[in-house]
Design an enzyme around this catalytic site. Sequence first.
Site, short mmCIF file in Angstrom:
data_model
loop_
_atom_site.label_atom_id
_atom_site.label_comp_id
_atom_site.label_asym_id
_atom_site.label_seq_id
_atom_site.Cartn_x
_atom_site.Cartn_y
_atom_site.Cartn_z
N HIS A 1 2.21 11.16 -0.66
CA HIS A 1 0.97 10.49 -0.93
C HIS A 1 0.37 11.15 -2.16
CE1 HIS A 1 1.07 8.80 2.89
NE2 HIS A 1 0.78 9.44 3.77
N HIS B 1 -5.79 5.17 4.36
CA HIS B 1 -4.87 5.87 5.40
C HIS B 1 -5.88 5.95 6.45
CE1 HIS B 1 -2.33 8.62 7.21
NE2 HIS B 1 -1.27 8.43 6.12
N GLU C 1 -0.79 1.06 7.23
CA GLU C 1 -1.08 1.20 5.97
C GLU C 1 -0.18 0.42 5.00
OE1 GLU C 1 0.02 5.46 5.25
OE2 GLU C 1 0.20 5.54 7.47
#
Length: 356
Positions: A109, A183, A321
Amino acid sequence: MTSASIGRAPFGKLHDGTVVERVILRGEHGFEAAILPFGATLQALFAPDRDGHCDDIVLGHEELDGYLAQRKFFGATIGRYANRIAGARFVLDGETVQLDANNGPNALHGGVQGFDRKLWRIVELSDDPAPTLVLERESPHGEEGYPGNLAARVTYRVRSPMELSVTYEATTDRPTCLNLTNHSFFNLEGARSGMQILDHRLTIVSDHLLAVDATAIPLHEPPRPVDGTPFDFRKPTAIGARIRMNDEQLRLGRGYDHNFCLAKGAGLCLAARLEAPHSGRVMELFTDQPGLQFYSGNFLDGSTAGKGDRLYRQSDALCLEPHAWPDTPNRPDFPSARLDPGQLYRRSIVYRFSTA
């Protein structure tokens, strides 16, 4: 700007004293989205149930301090690269790009200080033709190891009657890899309901998924068919129906935490549909991304208190996602995540709500 369809107010302060606002975009029937420039975060999303009662359906915090204290990605914009890159490195045009490893040996991420930890600028706030918020930031060359000066933009828009669209755009001044997404952790029964998501019925429009190793990196094999596996969500299926089956991939992920391969096509396509049996809320997700990461909240462990002062635990929410496939920069056999100078990166997500 404040109008019937837009509101804004201070939400808290960063450690250096900078004020962070909370912007509300309002639609019809009580539908509204609250966004923070910190992390370009979807802080709240209110949608009506079958009786017309509106409730917030995303996990998060009621004060900015909660987002600053722990990095849990609640509602955040993820970048530069959503999901994982193996070994925290990749080769681009013959040169090794070294990233910061923050998930075992891998980069996750965006690294240690990804886009979710940055304060974005409000550059547009308008209700014509629909309530819209545009946020921007510049990511300098070398940030978290990624090449290129990147100019990124996120547009949140509430459309009639109950639809939230999120559009990501970016340009770069040198070749790089980019993969942006939202997210949000969803519970369509309500973030404060105390109900789990295991009886939510999920449909994913996908015939294949990427099997992973013990560090959640895709195996070096073709995508696996979902047919005959616990990962077959081509028809509406309760999330809890097969989550405890004796399946190696479920063991490795402690539940669902896998990329589903979406059909190639032009424009927005239906990727998933989620139904909550008690509230009757339905969410349809449309995207132009090649993959959808379905995460069943396996690592919510009770260490974080969120809205309503509730401790968030496993199965309290799920994530859907849309993004490029994990580890794509190391996998020439995957759909590319490369962005070159002169190109415009543009990807979209649409969340459409109704009741059943």
